[in-house]
Design a protein around this motif. Structure first.
Motif, PDB file in Angstrom:
ATOM      1  N   ALA A 336       0.845  -1.207   0.000  1.00 61.32           N
ATOM      2  CA  ALA A 336       0.000   0.000   0.000  1.00 61.32           C
ATOM      3  C   ALA A 336       0.875   1.250   0.000  1.00 61.32           C
ATOM      4  O   ALA A 336       0.648   2.193  -0.774  1.00 61.32           O
ATOM      5  CB  ALA A 336      -0.915   0.004   1.224  1.00 61.32           C
ATOM      6  N   THR A 384     -12.363   5.910  11.930  1.00 56.46           N
ATOM      7  CA  THR A 384     -11.471   4.862  11.413  1.00 56.46           C
ATOM      8  C   THR A 384     -12.244   3.555  11.409  1.00 56.46           C
ATOM      9  O   THR A 384     -13.259   3.457  12.136  1.00 56.46           O
ATOM     10  CB  THR A 384     -10.209   4.721  12.297  1.00 56.46           C
ATOM     11  OG1 THR A 384     -10.626   4.588  13.635  1.00 56.46           O
ATOM     12  CG2 THR A 384      -9.295   5.904  12.136  1.00 56.46           C
ATOM     13  N   PRO A 385     -11.821   2.510  10.723  1.00 59.03           N
ATOM     14  CA  PRO A 385     -10.637   2.464   9.852  1.00 59.03           C
ATOM     15  C   PRO A 385     -10.839   3.264   8.564  1.00 59.03           C
ATOM     16  O   PRO A 385     -11.929   3.283   8.018  1.00 59.03           O
ATOM     17  CB  PRO A 385     -10.495   0.974   9.549  1.00 59.03           C
ATOM     18  CG  PRO A 385     -11.882   0.425   9.635  1.00 59.03           C
ATOM     19  CD  PRO A 385     -12.568   1.217  10.720  1.00 59.03           C
ATOM     20  N   TRP A 386      -9.726   3.870   8.154  1.00 56.10           N
ATOM     21  CA  TRP A 386      -9.752   4.643   6.917  1.00 56.10           C
ATOM     22  C   TRP A 386      -9.392   3.779   5.715  1.00 56.10           C
ATOM     23  O   TRP A 386      -8.645   2.812   5.832  1.00 56.10           O
ATOM     24  CB  TRP A 386      -8.731   5.799   7.001  1.00 56.10           C
ATOM     25  CG  TRP A 386      -9.198   6.911   7.902  1.00 56.10           C
ATOM     26  CD1 TRP A 386     -10.426   7.054   8.455  1.00 56.10           C
ATOM     27  CD2 TRP A 386      -8.429   8.029   8.336  1.00 56.10           C
ATOM     28  NE1 TRP A 386     -10.484   8.202   9.206  1.00 56.10           N
ATOM     29  CE2 TRP A 386      -9.254   8.820   9.149  1.00 56.10           C
ATOM     30  CE3 TRP A 386      -7.110   8.454   8.105  1.00 56.10           C
ATOM     31  CZ2 TRP A 386      -8.812  10.007   9.743  1.00 56.10           C
ATOM     32  CZ3 TRP A 386      -6.674   9.623   8.689  1.00 56.10           C
ATOM     33  CH2 TRP A 386      -7.522  10.401   9.505  1.00 56.10           C
ATOM     34  N   ASP A 387      -9.941   4.188   4.596  1.00 57.13           N
ATOM     35  CA  ASP A 387      -9.553   3.508   3.348  1.00 57.13           C
ATOM     36  C   ASP A 387      -9.503   4.562   2.237  1.00 57.13           C
ATOM     37  O   ASP A 387      -9.535   5.765   2.521  1.00 57.13           O
ATOM     38  CB  ASP A 387     -10.537   2.371   3.013  1.00 57.13           C
ATOM     39  CG  ASP A 387     -11.970   2.892   2.888  1.00 57.13           C
ATOM     40  OD1 ASP A 387     -12.148   4.106   2.606  1.00 57.13           O
ATOM     41  OD2 ASP A 387     -12.908   2.095   3.073  1.00 57.13           O
ATOM     42  N   GLN A 388      -9.463   4.119   0.992  1.00 52.66           N
ATOM     43  CA  GLN A 388      -9.276   5.065  -0.118  1.00 52.66           C
ATOM     44  C   GLN A 388     -10.509   5.935  -0.379  1.00 52.66           C
ATOM     45  O   GLN A 388     -10.456   6.871  -1.169  1.00 52.66           O
ATOM     46  CB  GLN A 388      -8.831   4.323  -1.381  1.00 52.66           C
ATOM     47  CG  GLN A 388      -7.449   3.706  -1.183  1.00 52.66           C
ATOM     48  CD  GLN A 388      -6.728   3.400  -2.483  1.00 52.66           C
ATOM     49  OE1 GLN A 388      -7.094   3.872  -3.548  1.00 52.66           O
ATOM     50  NE2 GLN A 388      -5.676   2.605  -2.371  1.00 52.66           N
ATOM     51  N   GLU A 389     -11.621   5.622   0.309  1.00 55.25           N
ATOM     52  CA  GLU A 389     -12.826   6.449   0.180  1.00 55.25           C
ATOM     53  C   GLU A 389     -12.817   7.619   1.176  1.00 55.25           C
ATOM     54  O   GLU A 389     -13.581   8.571   1.036  1.00 55.25           O
ATOM     55  CB  GLU A 389     -14.109   5.626   0.460  1.00 55.25           C
ATOM     56  CG  GLU A 389     -14.186   4.285  -0.275  1.00 55.25           C
ATOM     57  CD  GLU A 389     -14.191   4.472  -1.787  1.00 55.25           C
ATOM     58  OE1 GLU A 389     -14.891   5.392  -2.267  1.00 55.25           O
ATOM     59  OE2 GLU A 389     -13.461   3.719  -2.467  1.00 55.25           O
ATOM     60  N   THR A 390     -11.971   7.514   2.192  1.00 56.32           N
ATOM     61  CA  THR A 390     -12.013   8.470   3.293  1.00 56.32           C
ATOM     62  C   THR A 390     -11.788   9.916   2.824  1.00 56.32           C
ATOM     63  O   THR A 390     -12.486  10.840   3.242  1.00 56.32           O
ATOM     64  CB  THR A 390     -10.953   8.088   4.347  1.00 56.32           C
ATOM     65  OG1 THR A 390     -11.196   6.726   4.727  1.00 56.32           O
ATOM     66  CG2 THR A 390     -11.021   8.990   5.562  1.00 56.32           C
ATOM     67  N   HIS A 427      -5.947  10.607  -1.643  1.00 55.58           N
ATOM     68  CA  HIS A 427      -6.864   9.523  -1.272  1.00 55.58           C
ATOM     69  C   HIS A 427      -6.095   8.253  -0.924  1.00 55.58           C
ATOM     70  O   HIS A 427      -6.574   7.401  -0.179  1.00 55.58           O
ATOM     71  CB  HIS A 427      -7.922   9.270  -2.366  1.00 55.58           C
ATOM     72  CG  HIS A 427      -7.424   8.566  -3.583  1.00 55.58           C
ATOM     73  ND1 HIS A 427      -6.912   9.233  -4.665  1.00 55.58           N
ATOM     74  CD2 HIS A 427      -7.358   7.247  -3.890  1.00 55.58           C
ATOM     75  CE1 HIS A 427      -6.551   8.345  -5.585  1.00 55.58           C
ATOM     76  NE2 HIS A 427      -6.809   7.142  -5.135  1.00 55.58           N
ATOM     77  N   ARG A 428      -4.858   8.146  -1.429  1.00 49.31           N
ATOM     78  CA  ARG A 428      -4.018   6.994  -1.069  1.00 49.31           C
ATOM     79  C   ARG A 428      -3.203   7.277   0.191  1.00 49.31           C
ATOM     80  O   ARG A 428      -2.962   6.393   1.006  1.00 49.31           O
ATOM     81  CB  ARG A 428      -3.035   6.693  -2.194  1.00 49.31           C
ATOM     82  CG  ARG A 428      -3.657   6.034  -3.406  1.00 49.31           C
ATOM     83  CD  ARG A 428      -2.581   5.919  -4.488  1.00 49.31           C
ATOM     84  NE  ARG A 428      -2.922   4.952  -5.499  1.00 49.31           N
ATOM     85  CZ  ARG A 428      -2.808   3.637  -5.361  1.00 49.31           C
ATOM     86  NH1 ARG A 428      -2.343   3.118  -4.240  1.00 49.31           N
ATOM     87  NH2 ARG A 428      -3.139   2.829  -6.335  1.00 49.31           N
ATOM     88  N   PRO A 431      -5.101   7.495   4.238  1.00 46.05           N
ATOM     89  CA  PRO A 431      -5.332   6.321   5.098  1.00 46.05           C
ATOM     90  C   PRO A 431      -4.058   5.739   5.713  1.00 46.05           C
ATOM     91  O   PRO A 431      -4.138   4.905   6.608  1.00 46.05           O
ATOM     92  CB  PRO A 431      -6.001   5.301   4.166  1.00 46.05           C
ATOM     93  CG  PRO A 431      -5.985   5.859   2.809  1.00 46.05           C
ATOM     94  CD  PRO A 431      -5.581   7.289   2.865  1.00 46.05           C
TER      95      PRO A 431
END
Ligand code: GLU
Length: 447
Positions: A336, A384-390, A427-428, A431
């Motif tokens: 990642a 959280t948890p965060w991902d690429q949509e956050t 966006h990457r 997170p």
């Protein structure tokens, strides 16, 4: 015919991009033809050749992946050169000369003053046995010259087309110095014969040598190999490369984190009819290689072009190919992290900077007029948890509440969260940053 080529550097210094280009062209030529590649150390100059430079050359070629199938060094071959010397003397092709360097220089000046080419006048050929004995009694030892056939010597050059050297305009070359040591000119031919070298690809600074060496091949009863002389590399401004060779050494490029395939991709294509594009492996370069693509104009080596290829190569490199190196650097963010930052580095160690942005305290860059907006952002940080949509969720909410869009929306967030104006896609990246750290940075705190 099995194609066999050689790369023959002198271990009197570190090899640089110019040498490696010659090595690579030979290597690609051999591999494309299913042939062999000999590494030969031209170390007849015992004073300037060192074991450290010899080892350095092997290490550099290994790092580049230019493997050799055979290895030799000229210093191991003195007995063989002695044999050839005796044959050439017996055949009347090597003759002893007793002039000192000063005497030769005076001759040269006289010839030039009379408007004549400064070619050796072969005076030594006319010496009687008594005259030779008298020189030796004086303590002089002879150096030995090769008796050239004074005729045009030509070959069909693989790069330059038909080339002719008029041997009548050349001095008979010295092949053995007065101290008995051999010159490269002879040793190279003997080695090429003994190793059955079929093709010699080298810089165009050797064109006149080739005229001489073809005659030596013939004097030894051997068919000369095919020759190809490539134009030399020049600087981006067209000047000679030699001025900054230190920084262009392969060792310094390795230390500075240049990727072998970036350098090889550039050197394989510079000065050819192919566009310069980065390739991920040597097999691709072998498939694309054709000596007929090499042009006659000098090829420009530009460090900025190498940087750009290096960045491009890294941006396309899969995680598995760099995982070990990243781990050794203490960068443990896995696939990642790598896929987030690889488009934003020019050298592999550029990851350290982004690793620090994610994991170490960063001082946010915040303009006074953005303070309130950023505090609002802190309060709107998703769970959280965060991902690429956050990132999309956060900026969507901020846009709805403040009416900001575009740069006014995104740039203050980036500068607060990373302390930098540019970098990987947010966006990457977002997170990968801990929530508490992100919140503190949005509030203007170093965290
Ligand atoms: N040692 C020579 C050089 O580095 C080799 C030239 C050749 O390829 O014959 O220039």
């Amino acid at each position: 015919m099995t194609v066999t080529v050689r790369f023959a550097p002198s271990p009197t210094g570190r090899i640089h991009v110019g040498n490696v280009r010659t090595a690579l062209l030979n290597w690609l030529f051999a591999r494309a033809a299913g042939g062999g590649f000999l590494l030969r150390l031209d170390d007849t100059d015992r004073e300037r050749s060192t074991e450290e430079f010899a080892k350095g050359i092997e290490r550099d070629l290994e790092w580049l992946g230019l493997s050799h199938d055979d290895f030799m060094r000229q210093s191991d071959r003195m007995a063989r050169y002695d044999e050839v010397r005796d044959l050439l003397i017996a055949g009347g092709r090597l003759y002893p000369c007793y002039e000192t360097a000063d005497e030769l220089e005076r001759k040269r000046k006289r010839q030039l003053a009379r408007g004549l080419p400064p070619v050796y006048d072969r005076a030594a050929l006319k010496l009687t046995a008594e005259e030779k004995a008298a020189f030796e009694a004086e303590g002089r030892t002879p150096h030995w010259r090769f008796l050239l056939d004074q005729e045009a010597t030509g070959w069909a050059d693989m790069i330059r087309g038909d080339v002719t050297i008029d041997a009548a305009s050349l001095s008979d070359p010295v092949l053995i110095r007065a101290d008995g040591t051999y010159l490269y000119t002879l040793c190279s031919v003997v080695d090429d014969v003994d190793k059955k070298i079929t093709h010699v690809i080298r810089g165009e600074d050797h064109v006149a040598n080739t005229g001489v060496q073809i005659q030596i091949f013939r004097a030894l009863g051997a068919a000369p190999p095919a020759f190809g002389h490539h134009p030399l590399l020049v600087n981006a401004d067209g000047g000679p490369l030699s001025k900054r060779l230190g920084s262009l050494s392969i060792a310094s490029m390795r230390e500075e984190g240049v990727e072998p395939m970036a350098l090889l991709s550039l050197l394989a294509k510079l000065g050819t009819s192919d566009a310069v594009e980065v390739r991920g492996d040597l097999a691709t370069l072998i498939g694309e290689f054709d000596i007929g693509k090499i042009g006659r104009a000098p090829a420009r080596f530009d460090m900025r072009e190498l940087e750009a290829l290096n960045a491009k190569l890294l941006s396309e490199t899969p995680y598995a190919a760099v995982a070990e190196r990243l781990e050794r650097m203490g960068v443990l963010g896995g696939v990642a992290f790598w896929e987030t930052v690889r488009e934003n580095i020019t050298r592999i160690d550029g990851v350290l900077d982004w690793w620090a942005v994610v994991n170490e305290p960063v001082t946010p860059q915040i303009a006074e007029e953005d303070r309130e907006f950023l505090a609002l952002a802190a309060s709107l940080l998703p769970e959280t948890p965060w991902d690429q949509e956050t990132w999309g969720a956060l900026t969507g909410a901020l846009k709805a509440k403040t009416g900001r869009k575009g740069k006014a929306l995104f740039l203050p967030l980036r500068k607060a969260l990373t302390g930098r104006e540019a970098g990987p896609e947010m966006h990457r990246l977002l997170p990968l940053i801990e929530q508490d750290r992100a919140r503190a940075r949005l509030h203007g705190r170093t965290a």
